[in-house]
Design a protein around this motif. Structure first.
Motif, PDB file in Angstrom:
ATOM      1  N   UNK A   2      34.150 -16.658 -24.946  1.00 36.33           N
ATOM      2  CA  UNK A   2      35.205 -17.571 -24.225  1.00 36.33           C
ATOM      3  C   UNK A   2      36.396 -16.605 -23.657  1.00 36.33           C
ATOM      4  N   UNK A   3      36.774 -17.055 -22.600  1.00 40.60           N
ATOM      5  CA  UNK A   3      37.958 -16.208 -22.160  1.00 40.60           C
ATOM      6  C   UNK A   3      39.056 -16.915 -21.664  1.00 40.60           C
ATOM      7  N   UNK A   4      40.334 -16.637 -22.213  1.00 40.85           N
ATOM      8  CA  UNK A   4      41.550 -17.261 -21.791  1.00 40.85           C
ATOM      9  C   UNK A   4      41.945 -17.026 -20.315  1.00 40.85           C
ATOM     10  N   UNK A   5      41.705 -18.304 -19.488  1.00 44.22           N
ATOM     11  CA  UNK A   5      41.788 -18.325 -18.271  1.00 44.22           C
ATOM     12  C   UNK A   5      41.791 -19.539 -17.568  1.00 44.22           C
ATOM     13  N   UNK A   6      42.145 -19.736 -16.279  1.00 39.53           N
ATOM     14  CA  UNK A   6      42.024 -21.265 -15.728  1.00 39.53           C
ATOM     15  C   UNK A   6      41.039 -20.905 -14.336  1.00 39.53           C
TER      16      UNK A   6
ATOM     17  N   UNK B   4      45.329 -16.599 -17.891  1.00 43.61           N
ATOM     18  CA  UNK B   4      46.319 -17.640 -18.305  1.00 43.61           C
ATOM     19  C   UNK B   4      45.971 -17.770 -19.702  1.00 43.61           C
ATOM     20  N   UNK B   5      46.973 -18.478 -20.345  1.00 41.40           N
ATOM     21  CA  UNK B   5      47.104 -18.621 -21.823  1.00 41.40           C
ATOM     22  C   UNK B   5      46.747 -20.090 -22.106  1.00 41.40           C
ATOM     23  N   UNK B   6      46.496 -20.950 -20.943  1.00 42.32           N
ATOM     24  CA  UNK B   6      46.338 -22.242 -20.975  1.00 42.32           C
ATOM     25  C   UNK B   6      44.982 -22.988 -21.399  1.00 42.32           C
ATOM     26  N   UNK B   7      44.047 -22.274 -20.816  1.00 38.31           N
ATOM     27  CA  UNK B   7      42.709 -22.698 -21.134  1.00 38.31           C
ATOM     28  C   UNK B   7      41.557 -21.618 -21.704  1.00 38.31           C
ATOM     29  N   UNK B   8      40.540 -22.152 -22.225  1.00 41.20           N
ATOM     30  CA  UNK B   8      39.484 -21.276 -22.558  1.00 41.20           C
ATOM     31  C   UNK B   8      38.351 -21.787 -21.836  1.00 41.20           C
ATOM     32  N   UNK B   9      37.917 -20.865 -21.145  1.00 40.15           N
ATOM     33  CA  UNK B   9      36.705 -20.943 -20.291  1.00 40.15           C
ATOM     34  C   UNK B   9      35.364 -20.422 -21.014  1.00 40.15           C
ATOM     35  N   UNK B  10      34.459 -21.202 -21.250  1.00 39.22           N
ATOM     36  CA  UNK B  10      33.204 -21.067 -22.101  1.00 39.22           C
ATOM     37  C   UNK B  10      32.034 -20.091 -21.142  1.00 39.22           C
ATOM     38  N   UNK B  11      31.504 -19.008 -21.800  1.00 41.92           N
ATOM     39  CA  UNK B  11      30.648 -18.504 -20.998  1.00 41.92           C
ATOM     40  C   UNK B  11      29.564 -17.520 -21.918  1.00 41.92           C
ATOM     41  N   UNK B  12      29.187 -16.269 -21.507  1.00 43.50           N
ATOM     42  CA  UNK B  12      28.479 -15.458 -22.248  1.00 43.50           C
ATOM     43  C   UNK B  12      28.987 -14.008 -21.925  1.00 43.50           C
ATOM     44  N   UNK B  13      28.954 -13.324 -22.754  1.00 41.62           N
ATOM     45  CA  UNK B  13      28.963 -11.932 -22.742  1.00 41.62           C
ATOM     46  C   UNK B  13      27.505 -11.214 -22.769  1.00 41.62           C
ATOM     47  N   UNK B  14      27.352 -10.845 -21.504  1.00 42.63           N
ATOM     48  CA  UNK B  14      25.916 -10.053 -21.356  1.00 42.63           C
ATOM     49  C   UNK B  14      25.846  -8.678 -21.191  1.00 42.63           C
TER      50      UNK B  14
END
Length: 67
Positions: A33-37, A51-61
């Motif tokens: 996950x990355x801190x971003x909007x 951004x420090x407001x949200x966490x965007x889920x994903x994958x590190x590939x």
């Protein structure tokens, strides 16, 4: 052989529309996950803004480099 590591989310995620473009090149993948909007530009492209407001889920590939 060289690999490149990057964060994917949205349409590049497994099961989504663009995943097939990278599927055969993936060496490894881990949840991340990355801190971003996340939002969509008027022309339709998704973007992430620092951004420090949200966490965007994903994958590190790790992607295998090709010619």
């Amino acid at each position: 052989m060289t690999t490149t590591r990057f964060f994917v989310y949205g349409s590049l995620s497994e099961g989504m529309v663009h995943f097939s473009k990278i599927k055969n090149l993936i060496e490894s993948s881990t949840p991340a996950q990355i801190r971003a909007t996340a939002y969509r530009l008027k022309v339709g492209f998704p973007v992430l803004i620092d951004s420090e407001l949200d966490l965007v889920p994903g994958r590190l590939v790790d992607i295998r480099s090709t010619d």
